[in-house]
Design a protein around this motif. Structure first.
Motif, PDB file in Angstrom:
ATOM      1  N   SER A   1      -3.368 -10.479   4.365  1.00 42.70           N
ATOM      2  CA  SER A   1      -3.849  -9.236   4.981  1.00 42.70           C
ATOM      3  C   SER A   1      -3.068  -8.897   6.240  1.00 42.70           C
ATOM      4  O   SER A   1      -2.939  -7.721   6.603  1.00 42.70           O
TER       5      SER A   1
ATOM      6  N   GLN B   1       0.351  -2.029  -5.043  1.00 43.53           N
ATOM      7  CA  GLN B   1      -0.690  -1.888  -4.022  1.00 43.53           C
ATOM      8  C   GLN B   1      -0.339  -2.710  -2.786  1.00 43.53           C
ATOM      9  O   GLN B   1      -0.583  -2.281  -1.653  1.00 43.53           O
TER      10      GLN B   1
ATOM     11  N   GLY C   1       0.225  -0.756   0.820  1.00 44.33           N
ATOM     12  CA  GLY C   1      -0.881  -0.927   1.757  1.00 44.33           C
ATOM     13  C   GLY C   1      -2.239  -0.639   1.167  1.00 44.33           C
ATOM     14  O   GLY C   1      -3.107  -0.066   1.833  1.00 44.33           O
ATOM     15  N   ASP C   2      -2.449  -1.062  -0.080  1.00 38.33           N
ATOM     16  CA  ASP C   2      -3.725  -0.796  -0.741  1.00 38.33           C
ATOM     17  C   ASP C   2      -4.221  -2.040  -1.476  1.00 38.33           C
ATOM     18  O   ASP C   2      -4.902  -1.949  -2.488  1.00 38.33           O
TER      19      ASP C   2
ATOM     20  N   ASN D   1      -6.359  -5.525  -1.495  1.00 35.19           N
ATOM     21  CA  ASN D   1      -7.430  -6.306  -0.878  1.00 35.19           C
ATOM     22  C   ASN D   1      -7.311  -7.766  -1.307  1.00 35.19           C
ATOM     23  O   ASN D   1      -7.090  -8.057  -2.488  1.00 35.19           O
TER      24      ASN D   1
ATOM     25  N   LEU E   1      -3.784  -3.303   5.047  1.00 31.75           N
ATOM     26  CA  LEU E   1      -4.237  -2.084   4.384  1.00 31.75           C
ATOM     27  C   LEU E   1      -3.781  -0.856   5.163  1.00 31.75           C
ATOM     28  O   LEU E   1      -3.693  -0.873   6.390  1.00 31.75           O
ATOM     29  N   ASP E   2      -3.495   0.199   4.422  1.00 30.31           N
ATOM     30  CA  ASP E   2      -3.132   1.508   4.991  1.00 30.31           C
ATOM     31  C   ASP E   2      -1.810   1.496   5.746  1.00 30.31           C
ATOM     32  O   ASP E   2      -1.542   2.387   6.556  1.00 30.31           O
ATOM     33  N   GLU E   3      -0.983   0.484   5.511  1.00 26.35           N
ATOM     34  CA  GLU E   3       0.348   0.465   6.121  1.00 26.35           C
ATOM     35  C   GLU E   3       1.389   0.240   5.034  1.00 26.35           C
ATOM     36  O   GLU E   3       1.468  -0.835   4.448  1.00 26.35           O
ATOM     37  N   LEU E   4       2.183   1.271   4.788  1.00 17.98           N
ATOM     38  CA  LEU E   4       3.252   1.174   3.801  1.00 17.98           C
ATOM     39  C   LEU E   4       4.278   0.151   4.266  1.00 17.98           C
ATOM     40  O   LEU E   4       4.605   0.078   5.447  1.00 17.98           O
TER      41      LEU E   4
END
Length: 249
Positions: A233, A219, A223-224, A226, A238-241
């Motif tokens: 962070s 994760q 990019g997944d 938390n 998040l949402d960035e490979l």
């Protein structure tokens, strides 16, 4: 993957085949030998050491009561990891009958659980063994994938440039310290000093200590992930490979 329906009529197991629950401490050396020989000519299978075998059930969720083996002359001839599907199997050359006895045992388990349909990896041996016992199989579409990290240090080393760029463009550009990232199969340290990030073996008392599972590490990379750490962070948003510039095309 191949799907199959549990046969209505299940043949009896050869009485000479003794099916038992796998005992890791006792059976691991034999298990490794069967796996290595069964997969020697296959492309894409993992080279597994003892540590890998020992920790794999922790992140694969394997029920130890559904991990069966058959022995011949005191050594493992075949094994099968069960569940709602056949997660893995293997057998030695000329030990097809041992493998068939495990399949029959698995079919009986499915019947008791009220499971009518199941699946197995689409490899040559699957079609061969299922054909011998008269069980029809068909190809099924799998829209999911499984990733395994084989060299975590290499991933981090290749990503240092983009991690440094993310750090440089954040409110943490002057941050210095160490970040330890460990999971079941590896333990690595990010050393951040003057905006430069280096990867090293772990040292004591890191500034940030992340104790993750293998799923959480994936994760992090995809990019997944938390986290309550603002710096993490920023480095792994998040949402960035996690990619480095040469691969952005």
């Amino acid at each position: 993957m191949m799907s199959f329906s549990v046969p209505d009529k299940i043949e009896s197991v050869d009485d000479s085949m003794q099916i038992e629950r796998c005992d890791f401490e006792r059976d691991l050396p034999n298990l490794i030998a069967v796996y290595d020989q069964f997969n020697a000519i296959r492309i894409g299978t993992m080279v597994r050491d003892e540590t890998y075998w020992q920790v794999q059930p922790e992140w694969r969720g394997q029920d130890p009561d559904l991990f069966w083996i058959v022995k011949q002359e005191g050594k493992i001839a075949a094994y099968l990891k069960g569940g709602g599907s056949i997660r893995e199997f293997g057998y030695l050359p000329d030990c097809e009958r041992s493998m068939i006895s495990l399949l029959v045992h698995f079919f009986k388990y499915l019947k008791l659980e009220g499971i009518e349909n199941s699946s197995v990896d689409d490899i040559h041996e699957s079609r061969q063994i299922f054909g011998e016992i008269g069980c029809e199989v068909s190809e099924s579409c799998n829209n999911s994938a499984m990733f395994r990290i084989t060299n975590f240090a290499s991933i981090l080393q290749k990503a240092t440039l983009i991690l440094e760029d993310r750090l440089r463009n954040s409110n943490y550009s002057d941050w210095q310290g160490t970040i330890r990232i460990r999971y079941e199969l590896d333990d690595q340290m990010l050393i951040i000093e003057n905006g430069i990030i280096q990867v090293s073996a772990p040292i004591t008392n890191p500034t940030i200590d992340l104790d993750l599972t293998q799923i959480e590490v994936l994760q992090l990379i995809f990019g997944d992930f938390n986290t309550d750490y603002d710096l993490i962070s920023i480095l792994f948003p998040l949402d960035e490979l996690l990619l480095w510039d040469p691969d952005n095309f």
